[in-house]
Every structure is written in C-alpha cells, then in structure tokens.
Enzyme design. Structure first.
Site, PDB file in Angstrom:
ATOM      1  N   HIS A   1       0.891  -1.175   0.000  1.00 51.26           N
ATOM      2  CA  HIS A   1       0.000   0.000   0.000  1.00 51.26           C
ATOM      3  C   HIS A   1       0.923   1.218   0.000  1.00 51.26           C
ATOM      4  CE1 HIS A   1      -2.322  -2.965   2.406  1.00 51.26           C
ATOM      5  NE2 HIS A   1      -3.404  -2.400   1.923  1.00 51.26           N
TER       6      HIS A   1
ATOM      7  N   ASP B   1       2.513   1.998   3.290  1.00 54.15           N
ATOM      8  CA  ASP B   1       3.476   1.019   3.828  1.00 54.15           C
ATOM      9  C   ASP B   1       4.905   1.442   3.512  1.00 54.15           C
ATOM     10  OD1 ASP B   1       1.202  -0.541   4.297  1.00 54.15           O
ATOM     11  OD2 ASP B   1       1.486  -1.716   2.462  1.00 54.15           O
TER      12      ASP B   1
ATOM     13  N   GLU C   1     -10.846  -6.682  -4.461  1.00 54.21           N
ATOM     14  CA  GLU C   1     -10.662  -7.692  -3.405  1.00 54.21           C
ATOM     15  C   GLU C   1     -11.890  -7.683  -2.491  1.00 54.21           C
ATOM     16  OE1 GLU C   1      -6.830  -7.567  -1.412  1.00 54.21           O
ATOM     17  OE2 GLU C   1      -7.727  -8.423   0.380  1.00 54.21           O
TER      18      GLU C   1
ATOM     19  N   ASP D   1      -4.998 -13.592  -2.262  1.00 55.67           N
ATOM     20  CA  ASP D   1      -4.332 -13.237  -1.012  1.00 55.67           C
ATOM     21  C   ASP D   1      -4.341 -14.496  -0.155  1.00 55.67           C
ATOM     22  OD1 ASP D   1      -3.578 -10.733  -1.680  1.00 55.67           O
ATOM     23  OD2 ASP D   1      -4.769  -9.685  -0.160  1.00 55.67           O
TER      24      ASP D   1
ATOM     25  N   ASP E   1      -5.848 -13.220   9.493  1.00 56.97           N
ATOM     26  CA  ASP E   1      -4.711 -13.155   8.559  1.00 56.97           C
ATOM     27  C   ASP E   1      -3.547 -14.054   8.972  1.00 56.97           C
ATOM     28  OD1 ASP E   1      -5.904 -11.380   6.811  1.00 56.97           O
ATOM     29  OD2 ASP E   1      -4.957  -9.593   7.662  1.00 56.97           O
TER      30      ASP E   1
HETATM   31  C1  XUL Z   1      -7.515  -6.302   4.494  1.00 52.19           C
HETATM   32  C2  XUL Z   1      -6.779  -6.720   3.286  1.00 52.19           C
HETATM   33  C3  XUL Z   1      -5.917  -5.693   2.650  1.00 52.19           C
HETATM   34  C4  XUL Z   1      -5.876  -5.789   1.155  1.00 52.19           C
HETATM   35  C5  XUL Z   1      -5.148  -4.651   0.492  1.00 52.19           C
HETATM   36  O1  XUL Z   1      -8.313  -7.287   5.047  1.00 52.19           O
HETATM   37  O2  XUL Z   1      -6.842  -7.852   2.885  1.00 52.19           O
HETATM   38  O3  XUL Z   1      -4.645  -5.793   3.186  1.00 52.19           O
HETATM   39  O4  XUL Z   1      -5.273  -6.976   0.753  1.00 52.19           O
HETATM   40  O5  XUL Z   1      -5.602  -3.426   0.878  1.00 52.19           O
HETATM   41 CO    CO Z   2      -5.893  -8.860   1.354  1.00 51.62          CO
END
Ligand code: XUL
Ligand code: CO
Length: 443
Positions: A99, A102, A230, A294, A307
């Site tokens: 991002h 970041d 996403e 992801d 996560d």
């Molecule tokens: C949040 C998420 C983010 C996106 C990118 O849940 O997954 O990190 O991948 O903004």
């Molecule tokens: Co994500």
C-alpha cells in the site's frame, strides 16, 4: 549492511530436512504439470504485514522486534526498503505487494505525501534493477487515516472522494513506474455502519464512477496491469459493498466494468463471508474473473480477520485445484496477506512463517496436480451429470426444449433413479491423495 545476518538464503532441502530455515516441499525449479513451481505459485511478500506491522492489537501495543525499530519517518522507510530486498532475496520470492502508506510515511499535506512516495519509489526502482523480485501489485490505503472515517470513493463528502481519487491516481503512476503487474482495490471503508444515514444508491453509483475514472487514467498513462477488486464482507466497516465475489461481479456487470476487472480472492475474507476459500475461487473462475489470491487463513472460532499464514493442507490443495483448473493465475500470484502472531515477535519468525506458507502451497500444488492428472473428481462429476449428454438432457442444455415437452417427458416417466453423491467416499479419496503425497515425500 545486513538486517537478517543470522539467516542465509533459504534452500530446498527436501521433506526429511530438519533445518528450520529450509524449504521441505517448495522447490522453485521442480516441474509440476509442465511448469516450474515458481512459475505456477508466483509467491509475493506483503510489505505491510512483514515490514510495517508492529504487533499491536486492540488490547495491546506492538511487540515485534525489528532491525528498524530505532528509526522513524523517512529514515525508517529507507531501512525497511533495504531490509525488504534482503528478505526477498533470502526467501527467493518473485514478487512483493504494498500500500502507499506502507512504503513511505504520510506527510502533513498530500503534496508532502507525494514527495515521500517519490523518494521511496525511486529507491525501490533502483533495488529492483538488481533484484529478481518484481511488483505483483500495489494499492492505496484509503482506510487508516481518520479522513476516511465515512469512506473514500463512497464517502458522503465530495472532497474525500477527490482525495481518494488523487491517491489512486498516484498509485497508478507508481504502478506504471515500477512495472506492477496488477493494481488492487480493497474497499475497507467502502460500505456503511447504518442505513439510517446512508444513501446507498449514490454511494454505489459513485464507486462505479470512481472505477471508470481509474480505468481512464490507467489508459491515459499507459498502465496495462490487471485491475483487481478484493471482496470482503465486513471489517472494518459493518457492511462492505464488495461483500463477496458474486456481489462484486453483479456490481461490475451493472456498472459496465466487468471486462476490465478481475478478483483478488482472499481466503480469510471468503470465510468471513460465510463461504469456503474454494467457493470464492470457483465463483471467480467459472466467470473468467479469477485474477489473483491473497493467501492466508482465518480461525474458524473467531469472527474476524486473523490473517494467519496458510498451513491448512486441505485448503491449499483445494485452492490449487481451482487455480490449476483456471490455467494458472495469469498476471496474478499468491500474496501472503498474512501476519505472524503477536507472540511470534522475533525477526526469524518472519522466515518461519513464509517457509510454512510456501511449503503448504507447494504440497497443495502437488496434490491438486495428481488429482487432476488422475481425473479423480472430473470422472465422477462427468458421470454424475451424464443425463445432460443425451436425450432430453441434451435438449435442455442445447436450448431445444420447452415446458410442454418437459411435461410430456415427466408424464411418461415410470421409474426415476437418483444416484448417490458419494460425499464421504470422495473426501476419503482426497485424504488418500494427501497422505500419498506425504508418504512418498518421507521415503
Ligand atoms: C484487508 C486486506 C488488505 C488488502 C489490500 O483485510 O486484505 O490488506 O489486501 O488493501
Ligand atoms: Co488482502
């Protein structure tokens, strides 16, 4: 200057290795189904979890011990870049993702933020000249700063909409400059807390307008990377508009955007939406919309986005099964949008976590490839739907019949025979394939 000097380059040593800093299954050059593992898996490191996450949660402050802890601001941002490229090289990953916030701190003004970004982007570009690691995607963080409290492209305030546009404009310029293969939109604040204060139609129309303007700008500057949405149903917002792939697809179709976007499917977002990871991958795949992944996993006992690094082999196998059926990920990849637990605070845990994730997807790839080679589920499915290959079934799929004929057919039926779906048998076969992979690798 080395930031992870205790750890040397991670090598493939095979399943019987006891070296914690070695791959047991991920062998980048090994060919599975005609392609190397590196080509199929296209792993990426997520900059935010690995280089900026400090280990804070809603009850406690950061716990992570990192080589850049003593620094702040731009000095810290620069050291993070140096450390990041050392990390990428030691892990031998082909991609990374970030991002805007970041890589460089936000300034007091947007112009200052741009200046910080330009300096770090120039540095990234320099490092990328001698590194094999490329940019899978970048994105704009339009959710952390207090200005986004009511949303970004769906905010009730047009000034905020404009600010969001400016950040995405800059993001597309950075994507072009660094050769990103995709550009991601995740709408963390694009949704609502209560309908009582929300003009849902205007917000969705504005989101559609926002995406069209982003596409126009990408075209204008010659950025040809794939645009990705996403989906996530909730968190941080109570309801997010890109709820899941099916909802996102309906949105893209309604606003005439479906030809220009694909989905970045995240495992933990799928489970938050009440779906399995493989359900979301399949929904995207059968609609020609599976763009990238992801790679992480949630905790089914918790109702939020944890996560975690992916280690569940059923999940990695069924995910790789969808990805192989998709013919691979194209310009997408497997981005570890995953963070070490707060208690795993040492820098070496970053290596353990990525090694575990990469090995888990390598096993998933091998097992999925064998399942497909042996047509385990395909043959079963073909037989299950056989009635649509002849007689009245064939007429149905060819669009050659109607309710009159179908009624005639139904009236003529004497004996309707259903067959077992063999659910448990199929799961047992999946176990056999997983175990066979494990057994053959320990021998
Ligand atoms: C949040 C998420 C983010 C996106 C990118 O849940 O997954 O990190 O991948 O903004
Ligand atoms: Co994500």
């Amino acid at each position: 200057m080395s930031y992870f000097s205790a750890i040397s380059k991670i090598q493939f040593e095979g399943p019987s290795s006891t070296n914690p800093f070695a791959f047991k299954h991920y062998n980048p050059d090994e060919k599975i189904g005609g392609k190397t593992m590196e080509e199929t898996l296209r792993f990426a490191v997520a900059y935010w979890h690995t280089f900026t996450f400090e280990g804070n949660d809603s009850f406690g402050v950061g716990t992570m011990l990192r080589p850049w802890d003593h620094l702040s601001g731009m000095d810290q941002a620069k050291v993070r870049v140096e450390a990041a490229f050392e990390f990428f090289e030691k892990l031998d990953v082909p991609y990374f993702c970030f991002h805007d916030v970041d890589i460089a701190p936000e300034g007091n003004t947007l112009a200052e933020t741009y200046k910080n970004l330009d300096e770090i982007v120039a540095m990234l570009k320099e490092y990328m000249k001698t590194s094999k690691t490329k940019l899978l995607w970048n994105t704009a963080n339009n959710f952390t700063n207090p200005r986004w409290l009511h949303g970004a492209a769906t905010a009730p305030n047009a000034d905020i909409f404009a600010y969001a546009a400016a950040k995405v404009k800059k993001g597309l310029e950075m994507a072009k400059e660094l050769g990103a293969e995709n550009y991601v939109f995740w709408g963390g604040r694009e949704g609502y807390e209560t309908l009582l204060n929300t003009d849902m139609k205007l917000e969705l129309d504005n989101l559609g307008r926002f995406f069209h303007m982003a596409l126009d700008y990408a075209k204008e500057i010659g950025f040809t990377g794939q645009f990705l949405i996403e989906p996530k149903p909730k968190e941080p917002t109570k309801h997010q508009y890109d709820f899941d792939v099916a909802t996102g697809l309906a949105f893209l179709q309604k606003y005439d955007l479906a030809d220009h976007f694909k989905f970045n499917v995240e495992a933990n977002h799928a489970t938050l939406a009440g779906h399995t990871f493989e359900h979301e991958l399949r929904t995207a795949r059968i609609n020609g919309m599976l763009g990238s992944v992801d790679a992480n996993q949630g905790d089914m006992l918790l109702g939020w986005d944890t996560d975690e690094f992916p280690t569940d082999l059923y999940s990695t196998t069924l995910a790789m099964y969808e990805i192989l059926l998709n013919g691979g990920l194209g310009s997408g990849g497997l981005n570890f949008d995953a963070k070490v637990r707060r208690g795993s605070f040492e820098a070496e845990d970053l290596f353990h976590a990525h090694i575990a994730g990469m090995d888990s997807f390598a096993i998933g790839l091998k097992v999925a490839n064998r399942l497909l080679e042996d047509k385990v589920f395909e043959d079963f499915i073909a037989e299950r739907y056989e009635s649509y290959t002849k007689g009245i079934g064939l007429e149905i799929v060819q669009g050659k019949t109607n309710f009159h004929q179908l009624e005639q057919h139904a009236l003529s039926l004497r004996d309707i025979r259903n067959t077992s779906g063999r659910h448990e048998r199929l799961r047992a076969i999946l176990n056999q394939y997983l175990l066979a992979e494990q057994l053959s690798s320990v021998q």
